[in-house]
Scaffold this active site. Structure first.
Site, PDB file in Angstrom:
ATOM      1  NE  ARG A  36      -0.282  -0.305   5.285  1.00 19.87           N
ATOM      2  CZ  ARG A  36      -0.373  -0.356   6.205  1.00 19.87           C
ATOM      3  NH1 ARG A  36      -2.083  -0.257   6.435  1.00 19.87           N
ATOM      4  NH2 ARG A  36       0.004   0.094   7.377  1.00 19.87           N
ATOM      5  CE  LYS A  44       7.051  -9.762  19.841  1.00 20.51           C
ATOM      6  NZ  LYS A  44       7.951 -10.731  18.499  1.00 20.51           N
ATOM      7  CD  GLU A  58       9.405  -6.317  25.789  1.00 18.71           C
ATOM      8  OE1 GLU A  58      10.351  -6.182  25.213  1.00 18.71           O
ATOM      9  OE2 GLU A  58       9.638  -6.067  26.676  1.00 18.71           O
TER      10      GLU A  58
END
Length: 336
Positions: free
Chosen positions: A39, A131, A257
């Site tokens: 984009r 993650k 985290e």
């Protein structure tokens, strides 16, 4: 593998996309088309200076967003392979703008899946992150959702000749916003902020990540999550490698985290298989015979309770190895 083929890379102007394009052009000069779907018109312009159209006529630049299904569908015309690298990745930005992250990472993933099912695409590999395993922040949660969408897409294809798989790996050495570039800047101030002295992370170079994506494309049956065997590093060793003479200040773990990163949880171990240099989390829905997959690729089941965690990893980078990697992959002028 890619001679005379056409590839589309979502998020193709990012660090992965640029390196992937370079690798493919060097390895498969007869590739038919490389479509850069992103984009950001400025990044596309800059990339076109690096890979000029007169020298690389195979490259096409498509302005578009994975949130726009119609645009993706148009871009996929004549495409054989899709590498999905588009994502909103910054953890603090995702926490502050949650639905924007969801629209790109989750809804965008589903848009791409549906567009691929309506096209002649044969293989799709989506990039994930450590993650996504046991996520504690929104970014990780959206990537877990994305992983589930891509693996389950194999259940939607019917008799269509298409495969969807996921590649999940750890922190890319020197990537934007990561700890090594941050420490390189902070050492100029004479002090290095340490979130927690116990912290560890997985490590992979950009070239290794690309090679692993290529490996997944070669062996995928559809529905797998591929996890490479890679080393870990201790945050204190990174600080020592970059700024041994600087003061260190413990500032505390940031919201969202972890102390240690995980790529395979103990719950995942039930469906996980170990190979020579990688693991595979098998699809929970049985699209094919797991035993046959293991036999062909010489794999064995992971033991019950197994997890792949950066804090308990068997392979660790030394201070000297970290310095060498920084010089080779991040900053050739780096020295202590």
């Amino acid at each position: 593998m890619f001679s005379e083929k056409s590839i589309l890379i979502t998020g193709g102007t990012g660090s992965f996309g640029r390196k992937y394009v370079q690798t493919i052009l060097e390895s498969y000069p007869t590739i038919s088309r490389l479509v850069i779907f992103s984009r950001d018109e400025l990044k596309q312009y800059e990339m076109a200076q690096e890979f000029p159209p007169d020298k690389y006529p195979q490259i096409r630049y498509f302005i578009g967003d994975v949130r726009d299904k119609d645009r993706i569908t148009r871009a996929l015309k004549g495409i054989d392979v899709v590498i999905h690298a588009a994502a909103l990745k910054q953890v603090p930005a995702a926490e502050y703008n949650p639905f924007e992250c969801i629209k790109t990472n989750v809804i965008g993933a589903q848009n791409l899946i549906e567009a691929c099912l309506d096209s002649d695409v044969k293989k799709v590999v989506a990039l994930s992150t450590d993650k996504a395993a046991g996520p504690i922040n929104l970014y990780g949660a959206t990537k877990l959702c994305s992983d589930k969408l891509f693996t389950a897409a194999n259940n939607m294809k019917g008799r269509k000749d298409i495969k969807f798989s996921v590649v999940r790996y750890g922190n890319v050495l020197g990537s934007r916003g990561s700890v090594i570039p941050f420490f390189l800047e902070e050492r100029k101030k004479g002090s290095i902020p340490i979130t927690d002295e116990r912290m560890t992370r997985f490590n992979i170079t950009l070239s290794e990540g690309i090679q692993f994506v290529q490996k997944a494309l070669e062996v995928m049956w559809g529905g797998e999550i591929f996890v490479p065997k890679i080393p870990s590093y201790r945050i204190l060793d990174v600080a020592e490698a970059i700024a041994p003479d600087c003061q260190r200040k413990v500032v505390g773990i940031r919201p969202g985290e972890k102390l240690h990163e995980e790529m395979i949880t103990a719950t995942d171990a039930i469906n996980s298989v170990e190979f020579e240099d990688y693991f595979v989390i098998l699809p929970s829905l049985k699209f094919w015979c797991p035993e046959e997959f293991m036999n062909i690729n010489s794999g064995i089941r992971c033991p019950e309770g197994f997890s792949y965690n950066s804090g308990t990893n068997a392979e660790w980078l030394t201070v000297e190895q970290i310095r060498a990697l920084i010089q080779q992959h991040v900053d050739p002028t780096f020295h202590v």
